[in-house]
Design a protein around this motif. Sequence first.
Motif, PDB file in Angstrom:
ATOM      1  N   LEU A   1       0.872  -1.157   0.000  1.00  0.00           N
ATOM      2  CA  LEU A   1       0.000   0.000   0.000  1.00  0.00           C
ATOM      3  C   LEU A   1       0.918   1.218   0.000  1.00  0.00           C
ATOM      4  N   VAL A   2       0.877   1.986  -1.082  1.00  0.00           N
ATOM      5  CA  VAL A   2       1.806   3.092  -1.287  1.00  0.00           C
ATOM      6  C   VAL A   2       1.022   4.395  -1.175  1.00  0.00           C
ATOM      7  N   GLY A   3       1.343   5.192  -0.156  1.00  0.00           N
ATOM      8  CA  GLY A   3       0.622   6.431   0.097  1.00  0.00           C
ATOM      9  C   GLY A   3       1.313   7.639  -0.505  1.00  0.00           C
ATOM     10  N   GLU A   4       0.671   8.768  -0.380  1.00  0.00           N
ATOM     11  CA  GLU A   4       1.164  10.034  -0.925  1.00  0.00           C
ATOM     12  C   GLU A   4       2.599  10.305  -0.447  1.00  0.00           C
ATOM     13  N   GLY A   5       3.500  10.518  -1.397  1.00  0.00           N
ATOM     14  CA  GLY A   5       4.906  10.780  -1.100  1.00  0.00           C
ATOM     15  C   GLY A   5       5.770   9.539  -1.021  1.00  0.00           C
ATOM     16  N   ASP A   6       5.150   8.353  -0.893  1.00  0.00           N
ATOM     17  CA  ASP A   6       5.898   7.098  -0.805  1.00  0.00           C
ATOM     18  C   ASP A   6       6.368   6.648  -2.183  1.00  0.00           C
ATOM     19  N   CYS A   7       7.435   5.842  -2.194  1.00  0.00           N
ATOM     20  CA  CYS A   7       7.977   5.300  -3.440  1.00  0.00           C
ATOM     21  C   CYS A   7       8.203   3.804  -3.284  1.00  0.00           C
ATOM     22  N   LEU A   8       7.657   3.034  -4.203  1.00  0.00           N
ATOM     23  CA  LEU A   8       7.857   1.589  -4.250  1.00  0.00           C
ATOM     24  C   LEU A   8       8.855   1.290  -5.357  1.00  0.00           C
ATOM     25  N   ARG A   9       9.910   0.510  -5.036  1.00  0.00           N
ATOM     26  CA  ARG A   9      10.929   0.143  -6.023  1.00  0.00           C
ATOM     27  C   ARG A   9      10.900  -1.369  -6.220  1.00  0.00           C
ATOM     28  N   LEU A  10      10.950  -1.815  -7.474  1.00  0.00           N
ATOM     29  CA  LEU A  10      10.878  -3.246  -7.731  1.00  0.00           C
ATOM     30  C   LEU A  10      11.425  -3.607  -9.108  1.00  0.00           C
ATOM     31  N   ARG A  11      11.699  -4.884  -9.263  1.00  0.00           N
ATOM     32  CA  ARG A  11      11.987  -5.485 -10.569  1.00  0.00           C
ATOM     33  C   ARG A  11      10.814  -6.409 -10.865  1.00  0.00           C
ATOM     34  N   VAL A  12      10.252  -6.265 -12.042  1.00  0.00           N
ATOM     35  CA  VAL A  12       9.058  -7.027 -12.397  1.00  0.00           C
ATOM     36  C   VAL A  12       9.466  -8.284 -13.160  1.00  0.00           C
ATOM     37  N   ARG A  13       9.127  -9.418 -12.569  1.00  0.00           N
ATOM     38  CA  ARG A  13       9.447 -10.696 -13.209  1.00  0.00           C
ATOM     39  C   ARG A  13       8.216 -11.574 -13.396  1.00  0.00           C
ATOM     40  N   GLY A  14       7.114 -11.167 -12.802  1.00  0.00           N
ATOM     41  CA  GLY A  14       5.884 -11.959 -12.876  1.00  0.00           C
ATOM     42  C   GLY A  14       4.677 -11.050 -12.882  1.00  0.00           C
ATOM     43  N   PRO A  15       3.529 -11.584 -12.454  1.00  0.00           N
ATOM     44  CA  PRO A  15       2.302 -10.800 -12.481  1.00  0.00           C
ATOM     45  C   PRO A  15       2.349  -9.629 -11.497  1.00  0.00           C
ATOM     46  N   THR A  16       1.689  -8.534 -11.880  1.00  0.00           N
ATOM     47  CA  THR A  16       1.524  -7.377 -11.005  1.00  0.00           C
ATOM     48  C   THR A  16       0.078  -6.901 -11.119  1.00  0.00           C
ATOM     49  N   ARG A  17      -0.303  -6.089 -10.141  1.00  0.00           N
ATOM     50  CA  ARG A  17      -1.669  -5.548 -10.137  1.00  0.00           C
ATOM     51  C   ARG A  17      -1.625  -4.154  -9.539  1.00  0.00           C
ATOM     52  N   PHE A  18      -2.221  -3.198 -10.224  1.00  0.00           N
ATOM     53  CA  PHE A  18      -2.312  -1.823  -9.753  1.00  0.00           C
ATOM     54  C   PHE A  18      -3.777  -1.550  -9.435  1.00  0.00           C
ATOM     55  N   ARG A  19      -4.021  -1.079  -8.204  1.00  0.00           N
ATOM     56  CA  ARG A  19      -5.404  -0.854  -7.785  1.00  0.00           C
ATOM     57  C   ARG A  19      -5.480   0.446  -7.003  1.00  0.00           C
ATOM     58  N   CYS A  20      -6.535   1.207  -7.235  1.00  0.00           N
ATOM     59  CA  CYS A  20      -6.793   2.428  -6.474  1.00  0.00           C
ATOM     60  C   CYS A  20      -7.891   2.115  -5.468  1.00  0.00           C
ATOM     61  N   PRO A  21      -7.521   1.924  -4.177  1.00  0.00           N
ATOM     62  CA  PRO A  21      -8.521   1.542  -3.179  1.00  0.00           C
ATOM     63  C   PRO A  21      -9.459   2.671  -2.772  1.00  0.00           C
ATOM     64  N   GLY A  22      -9.129   3.916  -3.156  1.00  0.00           N
ATOM     65  CA  GLY A  22      -9.986   5.048  -2.822  1.00  0.00           C
ATOM     66  C   GLY A  22      -9.672   5.575  -1.430  1.00  0.00           C
ATOM     67  N   PRO A  23     -10.468   6.468  -0.880  1.00  0.00           N
ATOM     68  CA  PRO A  23     -11.733   6.912  -1.446  1.00  0.00           C
ATOM     69  C   PRO A  23     -11.552   7.830  -2.650  1.00  0.00           C
ATOM     70  N   GLY A  24     -10.403   8.512  -2.771  1.00  0.00           N
ATOM     71  CA  GLY A  24     -10.172   9.393  -3.911  1.00  0.00           C
ATOM     72  C   GLY A  24      -9.379   8.697  -4.996  1.00  0.00           C
ATOM     73  N   ASN A  25      -9.098   9.443  -6.048  1.00  0.00           N
ATOM     74  CA  ASN A  25      -8.287   8.937  -7.152  1.00  0.00           C
ATOM     75  C   ASN A  25      -6.819   8.935  -6.745  1.00  0.00           C
ATOM     76  N   VAL A  26      -5.976   8.334  -7.572  1.00  0.00           N
ATOM     77  CA  VAL A  26      -4.539   8.324  -7.308  1.00  0.00           C
ATOM     78  C   VAL A  26      -3.801   8.834  -8.537  1.00  0.00           C
ATOM     79  N   ARG A  27      -2.724   9.590  -8.279  1.00  0.00           N
ATOM     80  CA  ARG A  27      -1.838  10.068  -9.346  1.00  0.00           C
ATOM     81  C   ARG A  27      -0.423   9.723  -8.925  1.00  0.00           C
ATOM     82  N   TYR A  28       0.321   9.105  -9.833  1.00  0.00           N
ATOM     83  CA  TYR A  28       1.669   8.657  -9.490  1.00  0.00           C
ATOM     84  C   TYR A  28       2.604   8.810 -10.682  1.00  0.00           C
ATOM     85  N   VAL A  29       3.897   8.774 -10.372  1.00  0.00           N
ATOM     86  CA  VAL A  29       4.933   8.782 -11.398  1.00  0.00           C
ATOM     87  C   VAL A  29       5.534   7.398 -11.423  1.00  0.00           C
TER      88      VAL A  29
END
Length: 193
Positions: free
Chosen positions: A159-187
């Motif tokens: 769970l990545v909140g405002e200002g947080d940064c998640l770093r990873l190497r993708v080798r398999g399945p991933t899933r991006f979800r916006c749990p709300g209540p508002g929208n999410v904007r990320y880089v």
Amino acid sequence: MKQGQGLVPDPVDVRLGARLSELRAEHGWSLGELAERSGISRSTLSRAERAETSPTASLLNRLCVVYGRTMSQLLSEIEAEPAPVVRAADQPVWRDKASGFVRRSVSPPHAGLRGELVEGRLIAGADIPYDRPPVPGLEQHIWVLEGTLAVTVGDIGHLVGEGDCLRLRVRGPTRFRCPGPGNVRYVLAVVRP
């Protein structure tokens, strides 16, 4: 658009079809071989290569997996050499209406660079699963600017909140979800291996 009806095909679809045909030729594959590798019918592949149809995001993703490219990389290959400064008005924006995903290519891929920057926006409740990365080992840095983003990598959820940064190497399945209540904007910073 279909040429047989007297309609002119979209120039982007023409360049994309030509590039898809070139990639298949570079690998020495027939349409049948590519159909087997991608799970896309020969007729659909043929129509996409001849720009008789505009490929869907799902179709392009499946081809990117087969060719070992990100979608941004493939799309950059059909554009002219990019300028060193990418003005906000010139940054390509793509919308997936079905999922509520908006993707702005802030710093599109370049032949001499391994990284790119993408701004992503998801509406509350949006859920986008990816069954595999387009390029195994793809490095990603996800910096949340507004809202909250739930990212699942394999079986591990973050769970990545405002200002947080998640770093990873993708080798398999991933899933991006916006749990709300508002929208999410990320880089999303993407670095090819």
